[in-house]
Design an enzyme around this catalytic site. Structure first.
Site, mmCIF file in Angstrom:
data_model
loop_
_atom_site.group_PDB
_atom_site.id
_atom_site.type_symbol
_atom_site.label_atom_id
_atom_site.label_comp_id
_atom_site.label_asym_id
_atom_site.label_seq_id
_atom_site.Cartn_x
_atom_site.Cartn_y
_atom_site.Cartn_z
ATOM 1 N N TYR A 143 38.461 44.582 32.454
ATOM 2 C CA TYR A 143 38.682 43.544 33.280
ATOM 3 C C TYR A 143 39.295 44.079 35.039
ATOM 4 O O TYR A 143 38.733 43.566 35.999
ATOM 5 C CB TYR A 143 40.071 43.286 33.034
ATOM 6 C CG TYR A 143 40.966 42.101 33.639
ATOM 7 C CD1 TYR A 143 40.218 40.863 32.842
ATOM 8 C CD2 TYR A 143 42.178 42.545 33.768
ATOM 9 C CE1 TYR A 143 41.287 39.931 33.541
ATOM 10 C CE2 TYR A 143 42.632 40.835 34.887
ATOM 11 C CZ TYR A 143 42.563 39.978 34.180
ATOM 12 O OH TYR A 143 42.868 38.829 35.017
ATOM 13 N N LYS A 147 38.371 43.425 38.229
ATOM 14 C CA LYS A 147 38.889 42.720 39.438
ATOM 15 C C LYS A 147 39.042 43.751 40.842
ATOM 16 O O LYS A 147 38.734 43.569 42.206
ATOM 17 C CB LYS A 147 40.332 42.798 39.150
ATOM 18 C CG LYS A 147 40.581 41.190 37.804
ATOM 19 C CD LYS A 147 40.196 40.289 39.070
ATOM 20 C CE LYS A 147 40.369 39.337 37.271
ATOM 21 N NZ LYS A 147 39.727 37.531 37.452
#
Ligand SMILES: NC(=O)c1ccc[n+]([C@@H]2O[C@H](COP(=O)([O-])OP(=O)(O)OC[C@H]3O[C@@H](n4cnc5c(N)ncnc54)[C@H](O)[C@@H]3O)[C@@H](O)[C@H]2O)c1
Length: 240
Positions: A143, A147
């Site tokens: 994740y 990002k």
């Protein structure tokens, strides 16, 4: 009235953005892979919807073409489709890694690239990044990598597409009360009140908090703002 396409628009932050834009009199188009949820959300809000998966480039291209033909171009794009898989990095299943990269990073890339030919001069793209783009969140390696990637992609596209008069920015929400967070709470992977206590402003974000920042970045008030990531975090990003 501007036509704004919102991926991941059936739920959470994407839906919050759609509600805000619709209230402001804009033409919000919800896009999601969850056919039932996106139809229900669009009905409740009173806006149009499309079914598409951001990992399917052909399907996405068809969707942007349909929307652009119907509304004579596209004025805004908000990339909110995303998911997370958590767990110790040493044992994170490779499929989990790949799935998060495919949706959050490659999906955002596909969406920007396939929309751009339909974006009118003056259009604005807002990518939904995260505080994970600047803070190390343990057990969220995939994740966090996506990002960081979304922020980098945003900067490159901002410079590359400036000559088209297309702006590209990102928002970086802190923990926001959505299904994504509810699922982690249900799985015992997150304690909501513990998290709220870490926020200098003492609470998690609501989708409407993020929608306010997105609305600004889409607006003419942000006409000379591009390549930026606006953190919507109640002070968390730079706290200890
Ligand atoms: N909730 C948070 O705390 C938080 C914090 C920072 C950033 N974000 C980011 O905000 C974005 C939205 O998250 P959310 O909390 O609203 O999640 P959510 O789970 O509530 O909503 C995500 C939506 O995206 C859709 N989606 C997922 N994969 C898709 C795909 N391949 N194609 C099309 N649609 C797809 C889902 O069906 C769902 O409707 C994500 O990029 C997430 O990383 C969330």
């Amino acid at each position: 009235m501007r036509t704004v396409v919102i991926t991941g628009g059936a739920k959470g932050i994407g839906r919050g953005v759609a509600e805000r834009l619709h209230r402001d009199g804009e033409n919000a188009i919800l896009v999601d892979r969850d056919e039932a949820a996106v139809a229900a959300a669009a009905k409740e809000i009173g806006c149009a919807h499309e079914v598409a998966n951001v990992t399917d480039a052909d399907g996405l291209a068809d969707m942007f073409q349909r929307v652009a033909d119907r509304y004579d171009g596209i004025d805004g794009l908000v990339n909110s489709a995303g998911l997370t898989r958590t767990g110790p990095t040493a044992t994170l299943p490779l499929d989990d890694w790949q799935q998060v990269i495919d949706v959050n990073l490659t999906g955002t890339f596909y969406s920007c690239r396939l929309a751009v030919e339909h974006l009118v001069p003056g259009a604005s793209i807002v990518n939904v990044a995260s505080i994970a783009a600047v803070r190390a969140l343990p057990e969220r390696a995939a994740y966090t990598a996506t990002k960081f990637g979304v922020v980098g992609l945003t900067r490159v596209l901002a410079v590359e597409w400036a000559e088209r008069q297309v702006r590209v920015n990102a928002v970086g929400p802190t923990w926001t009360k959505t299904q994504l967070i509810d699922d982690l709470v249900d799985q015992g992977k997150l304690d909501e009140s513990e998290l709220a206590a870490k926020m200098p402003m003492g609470r998690l974000a609501e989708p409407a908090d993020i929608a306010g920042a997105v609305s600004f970045l889409l607006s003419d008030d942000a006409r000379f703002v591009t390549g930026q990531t606006l953190f919507v975090d109640g002070g968390y990003t730079w706290s200890g």
